[in-house]
Design a protein around this motif. Structure first.
Motif, PDB file in Angstrom:
ATOM      1  N   GLN A   2       2.277   6.774  -1.592  1.00 34.05           N
ATOM      2  CA  GLN A   2       1.615   7.549  -1.592  1.00 34.05           C
ATOM      3  C   GLN A   2       0.054   7.481  -1.720  1.00 34.05           C
ATOM      4  O   GLN A   2      -0.162   6.513  -2.643  1.00 34.05           O
ATOM      5  N   ASN A   3      -0.671   8.127  -1.133  1.00 36.88           N
ATOM      6  CA  ASN A   3      -2.080   7.898  -1.217  1.00 36.88           C
ATOM      7  C   ASN A   3      -2.788   8.982  -1.875  1.00 36.88           C
ATOM      8  O   ASN A   3      -2.524  10.186  -1.850  1.00 36.88           O
ATOM      9  N   ILE A  12      -3.545   3.588  -4.183  1.00 38.52           N
ATOM     10  CA  ILE A  12      -2.190   3.885  -4.511  1.00 38.52           C
ATOM     11  C   ILE A  12      -1.787   3.462  -5.914  1.00 38.52           C
ATOM     12  O   ILE A  12      -2.569   2.739  -6.686  1.00 38.52           O
ATOM     13  N   ASP A  13      -0.841   4.167  -6.447  1.00 39.52           N
ATOM     14  CA  ASP A  13      -0.701   4.167  -7.995  1.00 39.52           C
ATOM     15  C   ASP A  13       1.103   4.213  -7.930  1.00 39.52           C
ATOM     16  O   ASP A  13       1.503   5.440  -7.716  1.00 39.52           O
ATOM     17  N   GLN A  14       1.790   3.074  -7.893  1.00 34.49           N
ATOM     18  CA  GLN A  14       2.933   3.292  -7.715  1.00 34.49           C
ATOM     19  C   GLN A  14       3.794   2.105  -9.013  1.00 34.49           C
ATOM     20  O   GLN A  14       3.208   1.033  -9.059  1.00 34.49           O
ATOM     21  N   GLY A  15       4.809   2.918  -9.334  1.00 33.37           N
ATOM     22  CA  GLY A  15       5.628   2.004 -10.117  1.00 33.37           C
ATOM     23  C   GLY A  15       5.171   2.221 -11.719  1.00 33.37           C
ATOM     24  O   GLY A  15       4.260   2.881 -12.023  1.00 33.37           O
ATOM     25  N   LYS A  31      -4.439  -1.709   2.112  1.00 34.56           N
ATOM     26  CA  LYS A  31      -3.367  -2.084   2.916  1.00 34.56           C
ATOM     27  C   LYS A  31      -3.133  -3.432   3.110  1.00 34.56           C
ATOM     28  O   LYS A  31      -1.671  -3.826   3.487  1.00 34.56           O
ATOM     29  N   LEU A  32      -4.008  -4.370   2.496  1.00 37.92           N
ATOM     30  CA  LEU A  32      -3.695  -5.686   2.307  1.00 37.92           C
ATOM     31  C   LEU A  32      -2.421  -5.993   1.463  1.00 37.92           C
ATOM     32  O   LEU A  32      -1.764  -6.883   1.588  1.00 37.92           O
ATOM     33  N   TRP A  33      -2.249  -5.198   0.671  1.00 35.98           N
ATOM     34  CA  TRP A  33      -1.213  -5.420  -0.534  1.00 35.98           C
ATOM     35  C   TRP A  33       0.165  -4.730  -0.602  1.00 35.98           C
ATOM     36  O   TRP A  33       0.967  -4.666  -1.334  1.00 35.98           O
ATOM     37  N   PRO A  49      -6.943   0.072  -5.099  1.00 32.54           N
ATOM     38  CA  PRO A  49      -7.791   1.159  -4.616  1.00 32.54           C
ATOM     39  C   PRO A  49      -8.401   0.663  -3.140  1.00 32.54           C
ATOM     40  O   PRO A  49      -8.201  -0.768  -2.752  1.00 32.54           O
ATOM     41  N   ASP A  50      -8.883   1.648  -2.371  1.00 30.57           N
ATOM     42  CA  ASP A  50      -9.898   1.476  -1.154  1.00 30.57           C
ATOM     43  C   ASP A  50     -11.189   1.098  -2.001  1.00 30.57           C
ATOM     44  O   ASP A  50     -11.584   2.170  -2.349  1.00 30.57           O
ATOM     45  N   LEU A  51     -11.653   0.039  -1.707  1.00 32.50           N
ATOM     46  CA  LEU A  51     -13.287  -0.154  -2.233  1.00 32.50           C
ATOM     47  C   LEU A  51     -14.195   0.813  -1.309  1.00 32.50           C
ATOM     48  O   LEU A  51     -13.838   1.161  -0.389  1.00 32.50           O
ATOM     49  N   ARG A  52     -15.061   1.209  -2.047  1.00 30.49           N
ATOM     50  CA  ARG A  52     -15.953   2.360  -1.385  1.00 30.49           C
ATOM     51  C   ARG A  52     -16.514   1.537   0.115  1.00 30.49           C
ATOM     52  O   ARG A  52     -16.908   0.397   0.210  1.00 30.49           O
TER      53      ARG A  52
END
Ligand code: MLT
Length: 267
Positions: A2-3, A12-15, A31-33, A49-52
């Motif tokens: 979830q974005n 993303i904040d998961q778990g 997406k790297l992670w 996070p996606d950095l700015r």
């Protein structure tokens, strides 16, 4: 996965469990992670996070106007995100390459918010004069010829030579992640990396458990940089991942996750 979006920062904040903050490198995105979040979110709260300027996060207009970009700016964004998510406890800060520069800035700014550091494919030193000139040339190339020209030169160096030759799907995936980066984001990172401070003197003062991970075939940051961080951080462990280049978590996700899990269990 979830974005979420907050304050124009996509993440993303998961778990659930001890929070792990994943900070991506240049010119990539959260997406790297994906494999790490998939593998670890059953035991840990994974925040990426996606950095700015990357993925689905935009630079703020005020930042673009002032043209003042720094590792501290990215670190503050990450700290604000944690605060906004209600995370007050110290977190595991995991950064890859430029994400590692940001992790060191985060530690310098907020040592009490760091439970442990995981520094992947990164270095502590500042840019040499030659590297700074190359950043200026890259800004020039992006501005006049577009980001593709930069990506084409960078892509073969991001991945180990054998994976670059034999894993077209991996190459395509990394290319796809890079393609989402905005011109402004790329320029902001280049300027921020060019002017980042030397963190070498910070290393002996890092008191939290630290894990340094490096790909044996990294063509962007030499392995000696990982070794010298290992020699300088008091409680550091160094793991070299074979058959991996600058993105060991993407090239060898199972090994990377095992190394990370073992370290996290030892905390
Ligand atoms: C990165 O992978 O984040 C960058 O290549 C690091 C750098 O250019 O110094």
């Amino acid at each position: 996965m979830q974005n979420n979006k907050h304050n124009q920062l996509s993440y993303i904040d998961q778990g659930q469990g001890t929070p792990i903050l994943f900070i991506h490198g240049y010119p990539l995105s959260k997406k790297l992670w994906e494999e790490q979040i998939e593998g670890l979110s059953s035991q840990f709260r994974c925040i990426a996070p996606d950095l700015r300027g990357y993925g689905q996060s935009a630079l703020l207009a005020a930042q673009v106007e002032k043209q003042h970009f720094s590792m501290d700016m990215f670190a503050e964004d990450c700290a604000n995100l944690l605060t906004d998510l209600g995370i007050r406890e110290p977190v595991v800060v995991t950064g890859l390459s430029m994400g590692g520069y940001i992790s060191l800035a985060f530690y310098r700014l907020y040592p009490n918010r760091v439970r442990s550091l995981v520094l992947t494919a990164t270095r502590a030193g500042a840019d040499s004069l030659e590297a700074q000139n190359n950043r200026d040339k890259a800004v020039d190339t992006v501005t006049h010829s577009g980001s593709r020209a930069i990506f084409e030169a960078m892509l073969p160096k991001l991945i180990s030579p054998s994976a670059y030759a034999n894993k077209p799907e991996l190459v395509k995936r990394v290319e796809g992640i890079m393609d989402e980066a905005t011109h402004e984001g790329i320029v902001a990172s280049l300027l921020a990396m060019k002017t980042r401070p030397d963190s070498t003197l910070l290393l002996p003062n890092i008191t939290c458990p630290s894990l340094i991970i490096h790909g044996a075939d990294d063509q962007i940051i030499p392995i000696t940089e990982a070794q010298s961080m290992h020699n300088s951080i008091p409680e550091a462990e160094l793991v070299i991942i074979e058959k991996a280049g600058h993105l060991p978590n993407l090239e060898q996700p199972d090994t990377y996750n095992q190394v990370l899990q073992r370290f996290l269990r030892s905390l």
